[in-house]
Design an enzyme around this catalytic site. Structure first.
Site, short mmCIF file in Angstrom:
data_model
loop_
_atom_site.label_atom_id
_atom_site.label_comp_id
_atom_site.label_asym_id
_atom_site.label_seq_id
_atom_site.Cartn_x
_atom_site.Cartn_y
_atom_site.Cartn_z
CG ASP A 15 1.93 -10.18 8.22
OD1 ASP A 15 2.83 -10.08 7.37
OD2 ASP A 15 1.97 -9.58 9.32
CE1 TYR A 72 6.78 1.33 -1.32
CE2 TYR A 72 7.35 2.91 -3.03
CZ TYR A 72 6.50 1.94 -2.53
OH TYR A 72 5.38 1.57 -3.24
#
Length: 291
Positions: free
Chosen positions: A63, A156
């Site tokens: 991660d 984004y």
């Protein structure tokens, strides 16, 4: 589980691919493994690890927002039993949550920047010494949105625009060290993330105030509908993976690669057309989809 790739002669080199559990990342890892590279494929769960483990693909827990995971990855490379060099780093991990700038909670802005930008920078900082030794390559997976931001894609697209700028700066910083930096700009690609982004947007829209529904409801619905329809004919993850693997391994790479006809068409327009004209083109596109 991924199908075992038809392997060529072993390269005795490592390549890291983050976000390799599904979609573009998994396809890229599979293609690089088939070329003979030993791929350290970043995944987040044991089930994802089991799904990608095959041939030259070795899953690693990664991660990219967790410093301990990145440090463990660096140790894995340093302690490689065969002392294989790190040939390339493919920064692919990402999340996408789309809503109008006014509507998207700041927590979701921050979450996207933590993953799509700061996580990649953290990995680069840890692995750059290995790439300097091997005169290797960093491949940052951006988006058409990095240069042409559509409505409701502000957060984004913002992360991708920032990644593009950081990539330009990094490329100029490390060129004399023998490290290459490449940006890949995909348009629409058939992936789980892309398929789910529309439903996430619609769920966020359900929580808008009455005024926000009036201001943005139609815009969100038409944008989601347009993107959903486009994904039916978008580039497959497998095709994207092949293109990224080529950009990762070709001898003389370009600094940027577009991926898909939409990216190849839209990005030059965004670079050369006046902003107001580009706004009108995008607005007309939305109107045509809503009829």
């Amino acid at each position: 589980m991924l199908p075992a790739p038809a392997q060529k002669k072993q390269k005795n080199e490592l390549i890291v691919v983050s976000g390799a559990s599904t979609g573009i990342g998994a396809a890229t890892a599979l293609e690089l493994a088939s070329m003979g590279y030993h791929v350290l494929a970043g995944v987040r769960t044991d089930s994802e690890a089991d799904a990608v483990r095959t041939g030259n693909i070795e899953p690693v827990t990664l991660d990219i927002t967790v410093p301990e995971h990145i440090e463990a990855l660096a140790r894995r490379i340093a302690d490689d039993r065969e002392q294989r060099p790190l040939r390339a780093l493919v920064n692919n991990a990402g999340i996408e949550v789309n809503a109008p700038v006014e509507v998207l909670p700041l927590s979701l802005w921050r979450e996207q920047f933590e993953t799509n930008l700061f996580g990649h920078i953290a990995v680069i900082q840890q692995l750059l010494p290995f790439l300097r030794r091997s005169r290797g390559r960093i491949v940052n997976i951006s988006s058409v949105g990095g240069e042409a931001a559509l409505p409701i894609f502000g957060a984004y697209a913002g992360t991708k625009s920032a990644l593009e700028a950081a990539s330009d700066s990094l490329r100029r910083e490390v060129a004399r060290q023998g490290v290459q930096v490449v940006v890949v700009q995909p348009g629409g690609v058939k992936t789980d993330m892309a398929a789910h982004s529309g439903s996430i947007s619609l769920r966020l829209a359900d929580g808008m105030s009455t005024e926000q529904q009036h201001l943005y409801g139609d815009l969100i619905e038409t944008t989601v509908a347009r993107n959903t329809a486009f994904l039916e004919r978008a580039v497959t993850a497998e095709k994207a993976g092949k293109a990224i693997a080529k950009a990762t391994t070709t001898t003389r790479p370009r600094t940027r690669y577009t991926l898909g006809k939409d990216a190849a068409f839209v990005i030059p327009l965004a670079r050369h057309l006046p902003d107001r004209l580009m706004d009108r083109i995008l607005a007309a596109s939305h109107r045509s989809r809503s009829r």
